[in-house]
Scaffold this active site. Structure first.
Site, mmCIF file in Angstrom:
data_model
loop_
_atom_site.group_PDB
_atom_site.id
_atom_site.type_symbol
_atom_site.label_atom_id
_atom_site.label_comp_id
_atom_site.label_asym_id
_atom_site.label_seq_id
_atom_site.Cartn_x
_atom_site.Cartn_y
_atom_site.Cartn_z
ATOM 1 N N ASP A 1 5.915 8.224 10.719
ATOM 2 C CA ASP A 1 6.480 9.107 9.699
ATOM 3 C C ASP A 1 5.719 10.420 9.555
ATOM 4 O O ASP A 1 5.966 11.181 8.616
ATOM 5 C CB ASP A 1 6.572 8.389 8.355
ATOM 6 N N ARG B 1 -8.922 -6.407 7.586
ATOM 7 C CA ARG B 1 -9.602 -5.201 8.042
ATOM 8 C C ARG B 1 -11.070 -5.295 7.641
ATOM 9 O O ARG B 1 -11.380 -5.589 6.489
ATOM 10 C CB ARG B 1 -8.996 -3.953 7.418
ATOM 11 N N SER C 1 6.369 3.716 8.566
ATOM 12 C CA SER C 1 5.201 4.454 9.041
ATOM 13 C C SER C 1 4.718 4.028 10.418
ATOM 14 O O SER C 1 5.460 4.113 11.378
ATOM 15 C CB SER C 1 4.097 4.332 8.003
ATOM 16 N N HIS C 2 3.488 3.520 10.509
ATOM 17 C CA HIS C 2 2.913 3.196 11.804
ATOM 18 C C HIS C 2 3.374 1.840 12.332
ATOM 19 O O HIS C 2 2.995 1.463 13.437
ATOM 20 C CB HIS C 2 1.385 3.202 11.701
ATOM 21 N N ASP D 1 1.797 9.566 13.554
ATOM 22 C CA ASP D 1 2.391 8.229 13.522
ATOM 23 C C ASP D 1 3.900 8.287 13.268
ATOM 24 O O ASP D 1 4.499 9.362 13.296
ATOM 25 C CB ASP D 1 1.695 7.367 12.459
ATOM 26 N N LYS E 1 10.186 3.929 0.384
ATOM 27 C CA LYS E 1 9.295 4.195 -0.734
ATOM 28 C C LYS E 1 9.840 5.316 -1.596
ATOM 29 O O LYS E 1 10.592 6.179 -1.127
ATOM 30 C CB LYS E 1 7.879 4.505 -0.257
ATOM 31 N N THR F 1 0.832 -1.203 0.000
ATOM 32 C CA THR F 1 0.000 0.000 0.000
ATOM 33 C C THR F 1 0.869 1.256 0.000
ATOM 34 O O THR F 1 0.529 2.262 -0.625
ATOM 35 C CB THR F 1 -0.907 0.020 1.243
ATOM 36 N N LYS G 1 -0.411 12.510 2.800
ATOM 37 C CA LYS G 1 -1.224 12.910 3.938
ATOM 38 C C LYS G 1 -0.308 13.589 4.957
ATOM 39 O O LYS G 1 0.902 13.390 4.923
ATOM 40 C CB LYS G 1 -1.972 11.730 4.522
ATOM 41 N N ARG H 1 7.891 -2.784 2.795
ATOM 42 C CA ARG H 1 8.086 -2.900 4.251
ATOM 43 C C ARG H 1 8.450 -4.323 4.618
ATOM 44 O O ARG H 1 7.792 -5.265 4.185
ATOM 45 C CB ARG H 1 6.804 -2.511 4.999
ATOM 46 N N ASP I 1 2.560 11.285 8.882
ATOM 47 C CA ASP I 1 1.521 11.596 7.892
ATOM 48 C C ASP I 1 0.103 11.345 8.412
ATOM 49 O O ASP I 1 -0.862 11.727 7.757
ATOM 50 C CB ASP I 1 1.771 10.868 6.557
ATOM 51 N N ARG I 2 -0.018 10.712 9.566
ATOM 52 C CA ARG I 2 -1.367 10.455 10.086
ATOM 53 C C ARG I 2 -1.750 11.447 11.169
ATOM 54 O O ARG I 2 -0.883 12.095 11.760
ATOM 55 C CB ARG I 2 -1.445 9.054 10.684
ATOM 56 N N GLU J 1 -8.402 9.423 4.282
ATOM 57 C CA GLU J 1 -8.650 8.000 4.461
ATOM 58 C C GLU J 1 -9.120 7.743 5.884
ATOM 59 O O GLU J 1 -8.729 8.466 6.812
ATOM 60 C CB GLU J 1 -7.370 7.195 4.231
ATOM 61 N N GLU J 2 -9.863 6.664 6.050
ATOM 62 C CA GLU J 2 -10.374 6.294 7.368
ATOM 63 C C GLU J 2 -9.262 5.945 8.350
ATOM 64 O O GLU J 2 -9.487 5.892 9.556
ATOM 65 C CB GLU J 2 -11.358 5.127 7.259
ATOM 66 N N SER J 3 -8.067 5.671 7.823
ATOM 67 C CA SER J 3 -6.952 5.234 8.658
ATOM 68 C C SER J 3 -6.194 6.410 9.271
ATOM 69 O O SER J 3 -5.001 6.307 9.529
ATOM 70 C CB SER J 3 -5.995 4.393 7.819
ATOM 71 N N THR K 1 -7.603 2.239 -1.437
ATOM 72 C CA THR K 1 -6.784 2.568 -0.267
ATOM 73 C C THR K 1 -5.336 2.848 -0.673
ATOM 74 O O THR K 1 -4.761 2.120 -1.472
ATOM 75 C CB THR K 1 -6.844 1.385 0.711
HETATM 76 C C1 VG1 Z 1 -2.860 1.292 5.735
HETATM 77 C C2 VG1 Z 1 -4.109 2.123 5.700
HETATM 78 C C3 VG1 Z 1 -4.113 2.997 4.458
HETATM 79 C C4 VG1 Z 1 -2.833 3.839 4.435
HETATM 80 C C5 VG1 Z 1 -1.624 2.941 4.541
HETATM 81 C C6 VG1 Z 1 -0.341 3.720 4.652
HETATM 82 O O1 VG1 Z 1 -2.824 0.425 4.633
HETATM 83 O O2 VG1 Z 1 -5.261 1.319 5.726
HETATM 84 O O3 VG1 Z 1 -5.268 3.803 4.455
HETATM 85 O O4 VG1 Z 1 -2.761 4.585 3.250
HETATM 86 O O5 VG1 Z 1 -1.720 2.124 5.708
HETATM 87 O O6 VG1 Z 1 -0.382 4.558 5.760
HETATM 88 P P1 VG1 Z 1 -3.247 -1.132 4.730
HETATM 89 O O7 VG1 Z 1 -2.958 -1.698 3.368
HETATM 90 O O8 VG1 Z 1 -2.449 -1.712 5.824
HETATM 91 O O9 VG1 Z 1 -4.700 -1.120 5.072
HETATM 92 V V1 VG1 Z 1 1.040 4.915 6.559
HETATM 93 O O10 VG1 Z 1 0.741 6.123 7.588
HETATM 94 O O11 VG1 Z 1 1.371 3.396 7.292
HETATM 95 O O12 VG1 Z 1 2.133 5.195 5.383
HETATM 96 CO CO CO Z 2 2.431 6.989 8.154
#
Ligand code: VG1
Ligand code: CO
Length: 546
Positions: free
Chosen positions: A282, A499, A116-117, A280, A129, A18, A379, A22, A284-285, A366-368, A347
């Site tokens: 990095d 999910r 990221s998270h 989070d 990335k 996504t 983001k 990773r 962006d959240r 996004e919902e995340s 997504t």
């Molecule tokens: C998750 C979230 C998605 C987001 C992605 C990267 O992906 O659901 O909305 O864009 O993380 O966010 P997935 O495939 O695990 O559902 V970040 O802040 O981890 O770069």
């Molecule tokens: Co992130």
């Protein structure tokens, strides 16, 4: 400077998900691992004339292995003929700041080192990335080309030099490559000053407004200290956990109600601040919590869209908005009221890039817990907090008042996401395949008093370049507008994460005060039963509920 050509062989499993590639740190630390991937990126995106005269931006979220990987990238950038590398001091650049720096310096692109998270540390995750010249994550066409290249690679290019000083700002030469160590905050801060009315926000804090921002020992610490405390005058202590640590202090830098629990508890407590927020790994959240009220990311997107004019950058209104498919339709209602288009994308932030570049949308999310605008192509957590602060300053109301009046105007989309983490991969795939095979028969059926009106495997045709992305999640929609979505995560590094996204629209203001888990209880049960989650996964309950 002598360029060394190192013979290598393909390493399996380097398919970006996504958001980039990773893997566990242990895997990234294997010989040739970072090199193979970085060379594959360079090979996949190299212009015909080569990288001469071009700039590459490099930075990461400070997690374990960040510095080692940056040294490797810089050597390879020199060997591959780049003219200039811009690297954040200390190896630090948040994802939105990297996007900002790429755009501000007309760079060719950037490599962002982050998972990221995902958790960090020697036993945690690492990631890389590639972002293109627009500052945004590479589109699928490019990530597919990178992956193809990882399967065919035979050599990579590097130079044999000692490690560079990444901590002292200034320019140093590495052969013909100019390595500029830049302040990771400066360009980003300048951009925020153009978007927002810093005087008005300073006045808000001067009036005693209280913000609590949890940087989760991740990358936003330096940005939050500089912007909220130094520029806007919020008192020291406003920013919690503000020093980036390689292992995030042993915590999971995911700003949700499980991992940012202390902030949540403070915001529900007797002497809660006016606004609680977190970001989070990095940066962006964003997590948004008012005094005594959690604002779901889907609602936050809708509320930001409805009130965006409170910030100078959006005073002229929005061209359009977009949300990822699993995100609730709350923002759709705002778009309808504003008379602007609303796009539904798969997504992942990469799908917003074309819409932003084409000027079709101004805001997206996004919902995340991801929200952003056309100011960068990622983001942006700190930006979202600044937009919330602008709205609170302009309206002079509390988060609760703004949320409740929003629901009274547009209705409320009750929403929750249930994550089943580290499920056995085959079991998760079996569940999805079985469900997929049943979808064609579902429309017209009724389950537990609800008639299914839509059941499909979401596919997206990009309205700008016509590219098609398939298999982006299974959707089941009911006659009353309620909806269940199933997806497998594309960011995990062990097993599979299922999910399940659950949503119901409630028009009646008398019923807007429920706990989402209560308001959605029948649908939650239905979601579990339709997919047979316990039978497939052996799990009775989700690991994370947001
Ligand atoms: C998750 C979230 C998605 C987001 C992605 C990267 O992906 O659901 O909305 O864009 O993380 O966010 P997935 O495939 O695990 O559902 V970040 O802040 O981890 O770069
Ligand atoms: Co992130």
């Amino acid at each position: 400077m002598i360029v060394t050509r190192v013979t290598t062989t393909p390493i399996a499993g380097m398919k970006p998900g996504t958001s980039g590639l990773r893997k566990k740190v242990a895997e990234f630390s294997r010989p040739h691992y970072v090199e193979n991937f970085v060379q594959s990126v360079f090979d996949a995106v190299r212009p015909e004339a080569g990288f001469g005269g071009l700039t590459l931006v490099v930075g990461g979220d400070g997690r374990f292995h960040n510095r080692e990987a940056i040294q490797t990238v810089i050597r390879m950038a020199a060997a591959n003929g780049f003219a200039r590398v811009l690297v954040g001091a200390g190896g630090i650049l948040s994802t939105p700041a990297a996007s900002c720096v790429i755009r501000a310096h007309q760079a060719f692109g950037g490599l962002i080192l982050s998972a990221s998270h995902n958790p960090g540390g020697p036993d945690g995750d690492f990631g890389i990335k590639f972002n293109a010249a627009n500052g945004g994550p590479a589109p699928e066409r490019v990530t597919d080309a990178i992956h193809a290249r990882t399967l065919a690679i035979t050599e990579y290019l590097t130079v044999d030099t000692p490690d560079l000083d990444l901590d002292t700002p200034g320019t140093r030469a590495l052969g013909s490559l100019a390595v500029e160590v830049v302040d990771p905050v400066a360009d980003y801060l300048a951009l925020m000053q153009r978007l927002f009315d810093f005087d008005a926000l300073r006045a808000l804090f001067a009036r005693g407004f209280r913000l609590r921002f949890d940087a989760m020992h991740a990358v936003t610490g330096p940005y939050a200290h500089a912007i909220f405390e130094r520029e806007l005058g919020a008192p020291a202590g406003t920013v919690l956990n503000g020093t980036p640590l390689p292992d995030f202090g042993g915590h999971h830098p995911d700003p949700n109600l499980v991992h940012a629990r202390a902030l949540y508890d403070e915001m529900m407590g007797p002497d809660a601040p006016d606004l609680g927020a977190a970001s989070d790994g990095d940066g962006d959240r964003n997590l948004i919590i008012g005094r005594g009220i959690f604002v779901s990311p889907s609602d936050s997107l809708a509320m930001l869209a409805a009130n965006a004019r409170c910030a100078p950058a959006y005073a002229q209104g929005l061209a359009g908005v977009a949300r990822s498919m699993p995100t609730s339709a709350a923002v759709d209602r705002v778009a309808q009221a504003l008379g602007i288009p609303c796009y539904e994308t798969p997504t992942g932030w990469k799908f917003f890039g074309n819409l932003l570049d084409a000027g079709r949308i101004t805001l997206c999310g996004e919902e995340s817990a991801g929200t952003g605008s056309d100011h960068v192509r990622e983001k942006d957590g700190v930006w979202a907090v600044l937009l919330w602060l602008s709205i609170l300053a302009t309206r002079g109301q509390s988060v609760r008042e703004i949320a409740e009046s929003h629901w009274a105007t547009y209705g409320r989309h009750y929403y929750t996401r249930h994550d089943y983490e580290d499920v056995e991969t085959e079991a998760a795939q079996g569940l999805m395949e079985h469900l997929l095979s049943r979808l064609p028969h579902m429309p017209g059926e009724s389950i537990a008093g609800r008639r299914i009106v839509l059941a499909d495997d979401f596919a997206y045709t990009d309205p700008v370049d016509g590219s098609v992305s398939k298999h982006q999640g299974l959707r089941i929609g009911f006659h009353d507008g309620s909806r269940i979505v199933y997806r497998l995560s594309g960011t995990g590094t062990s097993g599979a994460t299922l999910r399940v996204y659950i949503e119901r629209f409630e028009p009646d203001p008398a019923r807007h005060g429920l706990d989402p888990q209560t308001a959605l209880a029948p649908l939650i049960t239905l979601a579990r039963d339709i997919a047979g989650i316990p039978a497939w996964t052996g799990r009775e309950a989700p690991d994370v509920i947001t």
